[in-house]
Write an enzyme that holds these catalytic residues in place. Structure first.
Site, PDB file in Angstrom:
ATOM      1  N   ARG A  29       0.875  -1.185   0.000  1.00  7.65           N
ATOM      2  CA  ARG A  29       0.000   0.000   0.000  1.00  7.65           C
ATOM      3  C   ARG A  29       0.891   1.207   0.000  1.00  7.65           C
ATOM      4  NH1 ARG A  29      -1.051   2.984   4.033  1.00  7.65           N
ATOM      5  NH2 ARG A  29      -0.707   1.382   5.596  1.00  7.65           N
ATOM      6  N   LYS A  75     -15.369   1.615 -16.507  1.00  6.26           N
ATOM      7  CA  LYS A  75     -16.205   1.773 -17.690  1.00  6.26           C
ATOM      8  C   LYS A  75     -15.411   1.479 -18.962  1.00  6.26           C
ATOM      9  CE  LYS A  75     -19.212   2.977 -14.577  1.00  6.26           C
ATOM     10  NZ  LYS A  75     -19.482   4.352 -14.182  1.00  6.26           N
ATOM     11  N   ASP A 118     -13.881  14.910 -15.066  1.00  3.55           N
ATOM     12  CA  ASP A 118     -14.292  13.504 -15.148  1.00  3.55           C
ATOM     13  C   ASP A 118     -14.495  13.205 -16.634  1.00  3.55           C
ATOM     14  OD1 ASP A 118     -15.617  11.069 -15.276  1.00  3.55           O
ATOM     15  OD2 ASP A 118     -16.909  11.463 -13.545  1.00  3.55           O
ATOM     16  N   TYR A 147     -22.396  12.759 -12.750  1.00  4.36           N
ATOM     17  CA  TYR A 147     -22.560  11.419 -12.211  1.00  4.36           C
ATOM     18  C   TYR A 147     -23.246  11.510 -10.850  1.00  4.36           C
ATOM     19  CZ  TYR A 147     -21.518   6.731 -10.608  1.00  4.36           C
ATOM     20  OH  TYR A 147     -21.615   5.461 -10.119  1.00  4.36           O
TER      21      TYR A 147
HETATM   22  C1  LIG Z   1     -19.318   5.055 -12.999  1.00  2.00           C
HETATM   23  C2  LIG Z   1     -18.912   6.478 -12.969  1.00  2.00           C
HETATM   24  C3  LIG Z   1     -18.248   7.006 -11.859  1.00  2.00           C
HETATM   25  C4  LIG Z   1     -17.964   6.189 -10.614  1.00  2.00           C
HETATM   26  O1  LIG Z   1     -17.110   5.094 -10.880  1.00  2.00           O
HETATM   27  P1  LIG Z   1     -17.140   3.768  -9.953  1.00  2.00           P
HETATM   28  O2  LIG Z   1     -16.019   2.936 -10.489  1.00  2.00           O
HETATM   29  O3  LIG Z   1     -18.491   3.144 -10.126  1.00  2.00           O
HETATM   30  O4  LIG Z   1     -16.905   4.202  -8.543  1.00  2.00           O
HETATM   31  C5  LIG Z   1     -17.867   8.340 -11.913  1.00  2.00           C
HETATM   32  N1  LIG Z   1     -18.123   9.113 -13.001  1.00  2.00           N
HETATM   33  C6  LIG Z   1     -18.763   8.630 -14.080  1.00  2.00           C
HETATM   34  C7  LIG Z   1     -19.013   9.519 -15.241  1.00  2.00           C
HETATM   35  C8  LIG Z   1     -19.181   7.299 -14.099  1.00  2.00           C
HETATM   36  O5  LIG Z   1     -19.825   6.829 -15.174  1.00  2.00           O
END
Ligand SMILES: *Cc1c(COP(=O)(O)O)cnc(C)c1O
Length: 387
Positions: free
Chosen positions: A56, A207, A182, A109
């Site tokens: 870690r 994703k 993001d 999100y």
């Molecule tokens: C899914 C998603 C997140 C969060 O990601 P996790 O891996 O589920 O914690 C943040 N921003 C966007 C645009 C997302 O689609």
């Protein structure tokens, strides 16, 4: 591992396909082993010359995957992997100080929006939500000297609202704030937030980066190895928001096919957006690639090679017709999440609950790599069954 710097003339697609071309020196394997050790030998002179001290957060498999993402994002400070997208995003806010003012988008999100409104404020952050695609509104929301971070998501869930990253960077920097983006939905193939002036880019690597709906992971990439970036590194290490080596390996494997997957998914999304625009049961299609989308002009400037793999449709019969259509699909899978090779459909308002800016008649579509004709036929049958 041999870590020769690859010739910079090679494209990101070439470098990603070979995960930077690293070869394991003992066996000459073209695929790196998964490193599982949680601890490393200290040298007789009391140093750690390998740069690895404790699992870690020191792990070679994680660093391999971070190297590929840093290359894709052209991130001078490098990239950091986290245990989820939420862990990556919240690490950025945790690196701020109590009392700092933060500006975030109204349409974003949902889970992160809720965390900002309900949790971040408990730790003393002051958060304002504003339509970031409305640049004068963004400018008006800035409090020079107090605003320390502007958070963008573009295109943003689930309306695929597009924000001009370069213009937002100018507004944020003029007020003395950093800009974080993001970029999950766009992916590093389609948008380069750091090149457009952002300081930090975030991905839910769960994703499209991984692309196979079998890893939960998050990532940040930094424009500069400055004091803020160092704090983010410390937050990850001390709070233990790390990614495990198996997950890092799967993500590394997923990123090798990123360019091919996203090209096929974007072509499918564009074809579906066009065809669904003419469908008698569809009241509207939200996709930045359509000339009628409010963010189209900005998207055409800042997205390269396509307009992403996500679209939404508004169903003419309203909420109940939308839910009924989603209930009838066969090839599409009725599930949350996005960016994977399998196409997903979701009645988004049901997920987001009360207070959502998501219209009740909206179905969110994540386009995978199936034959777009099959995807259209399945939707057409599901939407038209009430006719
Ligand atoms: C899914 C998603 C997140 C969060 O990601 P996790 O891996 O589920 O914690 C943040 N921003 C966007 C645009 C997302 O689609």
């Amino acid at each position: 591992m041999s870590r020769q710097t690859p010739p910079s003339a090679w494209s990101k697609r070439s470098l990603a396909a070979q995960a930077l071309g690293h070869v394991e020196p003992v066996t000459k394997a073209v695929v790196q082993p998964i490193h599982l050790a949680t601890t490393y030998i200290r040298d007789p002179d009391n140093q750690y010359s390998s740069g690895f001290v404790y699992g870690r957060p020191d792990n070679a498999t994680v660093r391999e995957a971070e190297g590929v993402l840093a290359m894709l994002e052209e991130a001078e400070a490098g990239a950091l992997l986290f245990g989820s997208g939420m862990a990556a995003a919240t690490a950025v806010f945790a690196a701020l100080d109590p009392g700092d003012h933060v500006v975030a988008p109204t349409v974003m999100y949902w889970a992160l929006r809720r965390w900002l409104a309900e949790e971040a404020t408990r730790w003393g952050l002051r958060v304002d939500f504003v339509a970031t695609d409305d640049l004068p509104a963004l400018k008006a929301a800035m409090r020079p000297g107090e605003t320390k971070l502007v958070w963008l998501e573009t295109p943003s869930n689930p309306l695929w609202t597009v924000t001009d990253i370069a213009a937002a960077a100018e507004i944020a920097h003029a007020a003395g704030a950093r800009l974080a983006v993001d970029s999950t939905v766009a992916s590093p193939v389609v948008t380069r937030p750091l090149a457009l002036g952002a300081d930090v880019v975030m991905h839910a690597a769960t994703k499209v980066l991984n692309g196979h709906s079998d890893v939960i992971a998050g990532a940040l990439a930094g424009a500069r190895a400055d004091a803020f970036w160092t704090r983010i590194q410390r937050v990850r290490a001390s709070q233990g928001a790390i990614l495990g080596p198996f997950e890092a390996y799967l993500l590394l494997r997923g990123m090798r096919t990123l360019h091919l997957r996203i090209a096929a998914q974007m072509a499918g999304a564009a074809a579906l957006a066009r065809r669904l625009s003419e469908h008698p049961e569809v009241a509207g299609v939200l996709y930045p690639g359509l000339p009628g989308h409010p963010g189209h002009a900005v998207a055409a400037r800042q997205m390269e090679g396509g307009f992403g793999t996500m679209l939404s449709i508004r169903v003419k019969g309203g909420e109940s017709a939308a839910i009924a259509a989603a209930a009838r699909v066969a090839l599409w899978k009725r599930a949350t999440s996005l960016g994977g090779v399998e196409s997903l459909i979701e009645h988004r308002a049901s997920v987001e609950g009360p207070g959502t800016p998501c219209p009740p008649d909206l179905l969110r579509l994540s386009v995978g790599i199936e034959d777009p004709d099959d995807l259209y036929a399945d939707l057409d049958r599901s939407l038209g069954a009430g006719r």
